[in-house]
Design an enzyme around this catalytic site. Structure first.
Site, PDB file in Angstrom:
ATOM      1  N   PHE A 230       1.422  -1.256   0.234  1.00 57.15           N
ATOM      2  CA  PHE A 230       0.049   0.104  -0.089  1.00 57.15           C
ATOM      3  C   PHE A 230       0.888   1.024  -0.145  1.00 57.15           C
ATOM      4  O   PHE A 230       0.716   2.044   0.843  1.00 57.15           O
ATOM      5  CB  PHE A 230      -1.036  -0.058   1.304  1.00 57.15           C
ATOM      6  CG  PHE A 230      -2.560  -0.232   0.932  1.00 57.15           C
ATOM      7  CD1 PHE A 230      -3.537  -0.190  -0.544  1.00 57.15           C
ATOM      8  CD2 PHE A 230      -2.793  -2.173   1.033  1.00 57.15           C
ATOM      9  CE1 PHE A 230      -4.125  -0.451  -0.524  1.00 57.15           C
ATOM     10  CE2 PHE A 230      -3.651  -2.433   0.672  1.00 57.15           C
ATOM     11  CZ  PHE A 230      -4.746  -1.620  -0.015  1.00 57.15           C
ATOM     12  N   GLY A 457      -2.404  -7.335  -2.605  1.00 59.08           N
ATOM     13  CA  GLY A 457      -3.390  -7.777  -1.112  1.00 59.08           C
ATOM     14  C   GLY A 457      -4.984  -8.102  -1.719  1.00 59.08           C
ATOM     15  O   GLY A 457      -5.869  -8.328  -1.184  1.00 59.08           O
ATOM     16  N   ARG A 618     -19.353  -0.104 -11.100  1.00 58.55           N
ATOM     17  CA  ARG A 618     -19.092  -1.612 -10.922  1.00 58.55           C
ATOM     18  C   ARG A 618     -18.376  -2.255 -10.180  1.00 58.55           C
ATOM     19  O   ARG A 618     -17.498  -2.233 -10.415  1.00 58.55           O
ATOM     20  CB  ARG A 618     -19.014  -2.038 -12.466  1.00 58.55           C
ATOM     21  CG  ARG A 618     -20.233  -3.184 -12.638  1.00 58.55           C
ATOM     22  CD  ARG A 618     -19.493  -3.757 -14.478  1.00 58.55           C
ATOM     23  NE  ARG A 618     -20.168  -5.812 -14.408  1.00 58.55           N
ATOM     24  CZ  ARG A 618     -19.579  -5.884 -15.694  1.00 58.55           C
ATOM     25  NH1 ARG A 618     -19.378  -5.558 -17.052  1.00 58.55           N
ATOM     26  NH2 ARG A 618     -20.332  -6.737 -15.725  1.00 58.55           N
ATOM     27  N   ILE A 619     -18.803  -3.137  -9.167  1.00 53.73           N
ATOM     28  CA  ILE A 619     -18.645  -4.267  -8.245  1.00 53.73           C
ATOM     29  C   ILE A 619     -18.006  -5.392  -9.283  1.00 53.73           C
ATOM     30  O   ILE A 619     -18.978  -6.404  -9.714  1.00 53.73           O
ATOM     31  CB  ILE A 619     -18.964  -4.245  -6.874  1.00 53.73           C
ATOM     32  CG1 ILE A 619     -19.468  -3.050  -6.367  1.00 53.73           C
ATOM     33  CG2 ILE A 619     -17.834  -5.761  -6.105  1.00 53.73           C
ATOM     34  CD1 ILE A 619     -18.202  -2.279  -6.440  1.00 53.73           C
ATOM     35  N   ASN A 621     -16.248  -8.417  -7.757  1.00 52.74           N
ATOM     36  CA  ASN A 621     -15.899  -9.278  -7.206  1.00 52.74           C
ATOM     37  C   ASN A 621     -16.784  -9.058  -5.737  1.00 52.74           C
ATOM     38  O   ASN A 621     -15.291  -8.419  -4.995  1.00 52.74           O
ATOM     39  CB  ASN A 621     -14.282  -9.954  -7.002  1.00 52.74           C
ATOM     40  CG  ASN A 621     -14.544 -10.896  -5.969  1.00 52.74           C
ATOM     41  OD1 ASN A 621     -15.960 -11.914  -5.773  1.00 52.74           O
ATOM     42  ND2 ASN A 621     -13.344 -11.489  -5.645  1.00 52.74           N
ATOM     43  N   GLN A 628     -11.498  -5.364   0.879  1.00 50.25           N
ATOM     44  CA  GLN A 628     -10.744  -3.995   0.915  1.00 50.25           C
ATOM     45  C   GLN A 628     -11.880  -3.060   1.888  1.00 50.25           C
ATOM     46  O   GLN A 628     -10.984  -2.131   2.664  1.00 50.25           O
ATOM     47  CB  GLN A 628     -11.269  -3.888  -1.126  1.00 50.25           C
ATOM     48  CG  GLN A 628      -9.899  -4.334  -1.276  1.00 50.25           C
ATOM     49  CD  GLN A 628      -8.577  -4.078  -1.209  1.00 50.25           C
ATOM     50  OE1 GLN A 628      -8.275  -2.876  -1.478  1.00 50.25           O
ATOM     51  NE2 GLN A 628      -8.150  -4.504  -0.430  1.00 50.25           N
ATOM     52  N   GLY A 692     -11.827   2.587  -8.796  1.00 46.72           N
ATOM     53  CA  GLY A 692     -11.110   1.993  -7.265  1.00 46.72           C
ATOM     54  C   GLY A 692     -11.321   2.046  -6.006  1.00 46.72           C
ATOM     55  O   GLY A 692     -12.611   3.570  -6.325  1.00 46.72           O
ATOM     56  N   GLY A 694      -9.678   0.542  -3.178  1.00 48.74           N
ATOM     57  CA  GLY A 694      -8.886  -0.032  -2.074  1.00 48.74           C
ATOM     58  C   GLY A 694      -8.520   1.089  -1.315  1.00 48.74           C
ATOM     59  O   GLY A 694      -7.994   0.870  -0.195  1.00 48.74           O
ATOM     60  N   GLU A 695      -8.484   2.595  -1.464  1.00 46.10           N
ATOM     61  CA  GLU A 695      -8.400   3.392  -1.000  1.00 46.10           C
ATOM     62  C   GLU A 695      -9.299   4.318  -0.167  1.00 46.10           C
ATOM     63  O   GLU A 695      -9.283   4.753   0.464  1.00 46.10           O
ATOM     64  CB  GLU A 695      -7.292   4.016  -1.285  1.00 46.10           C
ATOM     65  CG  GLU A 695      -5.736   3.791  -1.816  1.00 46.10           C
ATOM     66  CD  GLU A 695      -5.289   4.302  -2.752  1.00 46.10           C
ATOM     67  OE1 GLU A 695      -3.923   5.022  -2.667  1.00 46.10           O
ATOM     68  OE2 GLU A 695      -5.636   4.417  -3.956  1.00 46.10           O
TER      69      GLU A 695
END
Length: 728
Positions: A230, A457, A618-619, A621, A628, A692, A694-695
């Protein structure tokens, strides 16, 4: 209807990870391997005046001790002789914890023992590691300063009916991933192979090519698994070049692994931040002025900016704004990007100030945000490619029960505990970078897919396998996805939350290119059932190429390829952001609602409940995506309540460089966290419609917690972390 995309999918690499088959950088086995151990400086600034390696070199198993006196040259000849571009190239010391020697021995234990026998004398010079003491030296960050002010913020501040002004501080924070940084270097003639913990194998390859003056194609960098990063492995750190230098000099493979303490000066950190925010509004709550001035530190030898105030410009509709960032040099190692860089720091200050403004107005904090909702980008005037933040607010407030909140501080209790409810907004860029992927589709219906991306990850192996299987019409187990090797097509660093949008678009493009190739082959056959069809009208499914509108019109791909004498069809595709994107602003948004319970006698804070709602396209997974966002919340809890790198400014030294004294959340700190997605249909942002996340999941959490603590206690803590002594 999608076959895999949008469906909960367990990690395809999960079994490899839990059974130990997944190999991390330090785990590769090479014959005749030697082990390096670093010696770090004990002064923050000065010169090395004497080096005594005799006792270390005479220690059992020691092969060589490298210092600036005998290390191989790195980088261009004569490059910054007084600077610190490369390790062990100068007698100058720029920060405490700078590498000043590398001991190489037959075993790790022998190298570690001998490292303690290296004697160095220094001529120390006056140093400064306290950001507050060097604010007068701070320079405007050119990137952040480029847009300039909007309107007349100072003028609007003077005449506004209601205003708040406050200063907010965040200490240095360190990434502490489970896997320590490590490299193994091996030369065969002029060909270098390096196993590294990195988020960008191509970046490390270029770095090493420059270090040794060799063509980039003579360097191979391999990094199939990364145990957390990260941001800690975005830039090439100093150890890969050092490891490769030693391996070249000794003509044998060398491994270097950081200790936990060495990681605190070995890969960067979130910089210390001092932020001054002034907000002005009318009695109706409509913002009239926003002034957000931020300062953070960098090193004396390298400029770094995390764009702390970048997103302030785009969050709320406000005609008058000034958001400068200034960066000041200190005698510390260079900072780097750390999860949600800039955004989480900047939004802590902004969203805390918005809460303070809500109290000054006697207005509900959520109502204040809705009153200033930006329907278009306030900075550029462009429309958003999609923005479902309003729905995030509505859904989050409903799930949380926000309407039951009583506004007065200290008005809600659970027995003797003070209960506080706080909220915040979050924002992150929805970026796409150029990326390439290669797809080889075999006549037996299996596929091999590759791109030189990373998986730190978030589940890159899994989502790329899903995308490939979706567009090749295979089962998941028929796809083998490979990453983390410069022998694969070029991909950007895994950072910025852009991997799925960038590499995923490339995998999709390569799969569709394979489909196009197969269609051209099918149409060369006499009486083809697909005669006249375009590539957009057909799809691969279970080994057959078929018409989407009429699946009965199809052809078996295996025999088709065999007739053409082909075992496989391979296509490499580079995906780039579309020109259409330039007409829009693309951002991911979210809303966080947090409950805390505070012990009034002990000052301890527990985050008992979090509802986080994210709008990020759009998601693909949901299983990995929820994971996340939960991870982002946990990191936000750590930032708000626990994490702080403590520097003793007398010595310029980090005093808590370990996991005993650098506190991170543990299981007992984490209670109910619920993450919800509001899916957006965004055809502009990229072909997959993803943004995105993740953040994004971390950005608003520290502010929401601080706001909840104020609601619980009536005490406004403007300096993180919020520890008991600040509440007692």
């Amino acid at each position: 209807m999608a076959r895999y995309l949008g469906k909960e999918t367990p990690r395809v690499d999960g079994i490899a990870k839990v059974t130990g088959q997944a190999k991390y950088a330090a785990e590769f086995q090479l014959p005749n391997l030697a082990y390096g151990f670093l010696v770090l400086s004990t002064v923050a600034k000065g010169r090395i005046t004497r080096v005594d390696t005799a006792e270390a070199e005479g220690s059992p198993g020691v092969v060589r001790v490298f210092t600036h006196l005998n290390a191989g040259r790195l980088g261009k000849a004569g490059a910054s002789p007084d600077g610190w571009a490369w390790p062990l190239q100068t007698d100058r010391v720029f920060f405490s914890g700078q590498p000043v020697a590398l001991v190489v021995a037959e075993s790790y234990e022998q190298a570690r023992h001998a490292a303690r026998l290296v004697r160095l004398d220094y001529q120390a010079e006056p140093h400064q590691t306290d950001l507050a003491a060097v604010l007068d030296r701070a320079r405007l960050d050119p990137k952040s300063g480029k847009p300039g002010p909007r309107g007349d913020a100072q003028g609007a501040l003077r005449t506004a009916a209601v205003k708040v002004e406050a200063e907010y501080r965040i200490p240095i924070e360190h990434h502490n991933p489970m896997e320590p940084h490590a490299a193994i270097a091996h030369w065969e003639g002029e060909q270098l192979t390096l196993f590294d913990k990195t988020q960008e194998v191509y970046g490390v390859r270029q770095h090493l090519a420059e270090a040794f003056g060799v063509p980039a194609n003579k360097v191979r960098v391999v990094s199939p698994f990364v145990g957390g990063a990260f941001g800690a492995s975005l830039k090439p750190n100093y150890y890969p070049s050092l490891t490769a230098m030693a391996a070249r000099a000794l003509r044998r493979p060398v491994k270097v692994v950081y200790t936990r303490t060495q990681m605190f000066t070995g890969h960067g950190y979130r910089p210390e931040t001092i932020q001054k925010v002034a907000l002005a509004a009318g009695r109706d709550g409509r913002l009239q002025a926003m002034v957000h001035q931020a300062f953070h530190n960098t090193s004396s030898f390298d400029t770094f900016s995390d764009s702390t105030t970048q997103f302030t410009r785009q969050v709320y509709a406000c005609p008058n704004l000034d958001a400068p960032l200034k960066v000041a040099a200190t005698d510390l190692a260079t900072p780097t990007w750390m999860r949600a860089p800039g955004a989480v720091s900047g939004m802590f200050a902004l969203e805390s100030a918005m809460d303070e403004l809500a109290y000054a107005l006697g207005m509900d904090p959520l109502a204040l945000r809705l009153a200033n909702y930006a329907e278009t980008d306030p900075d550029s005037g462009k429309p958003f490619s999609s923005k479902a933040l309003r729905e995030c607010y509505r859904l989050g407030a409903e799930k949380f029960g926000w309407s039951r909140r009583t506004p007065e501080p200290r008005s809600m209790r659970d027995g003797r505990l003070l209960v506080g409810w706080g909220m915040a907004s979050s924002v992150w860029g929805a970026m796409q970078m150029p990326a390439s992927a290669r797809v080889s589709y075999r006549s037996d219906g299996t596929a091999r897919v590759g791109s030189a991306t990373s998986d730190i990850g978030p589940g890159t192996y899994t989502v790329m396998t899903m995308i490939a299987a979706e567009f090749l019409g295979t089962r998941l187990e028929q796809v083998q996805f490979e990453l983390g090797d410069t022998r694969q097509p070029k991909a950007p660093a895994q950072g910025g939350s852009w991997t799925t949008s960038s590499v995923g678009s490339a995998v999709r493009g390569a799969a569709l290119a394979v489909t196009g190739r197969l269609l051209a082959m099918a149409q060369r056959q006499a009486g083809s059932p697909l005669a006249g069809a375009t590539a957009a009208q057909v799809e691969l499914m279970d080994g057959r190429l078929r018409l989407k509108a009429d699946p009965s019109r199809s052809i078996a791909v295996g025999p088709l390829m065999q007739a053409a004498g082909l075992d496989q069809v391979t296509e490499t595709f580079e995906a780039k952001p579309s020109a259409e994107r330039q007409k829009y602003t693309s951002l991911a948004h979210g809303a966080q609602f947090v409950e805390v319970k505070v012990d009034p006698d002990l000052g301890t804070v527990k985050v008992t409940r979090v509802i986080e709602v994210s709008a990020c396209g759009r998601i693909l997974n949901p299983l990995a995506s929820h994971s996340q966002e939960i991870g982002g919340v946990v990191w936000g809890i750590g930032m708000a309540l626990e994490e702080a790198t403590e520097v003793d400014h007398r010595y310029g030294r980090i005093v808590n460089a370990n996991l005993q004294h650098y506190h991170v959340p543990v299981n007992a700190d984490i209670h109910a966290i619920e993450t919800i997605f509001v899916e957006e249909d965004d055809a502009i942002v990229n072909p997959l419609g993803v943004k995105g996340m993740g953040e994004l999941g971390m950005v608003g959490i520290p502010a929401a917690i601080a706001n909840a603590v104020y609601h619980a206690t009536g005490r406004r803590v403007r300096e993180l972390p919020i520890t008991p002594e600040k509440l007692l």
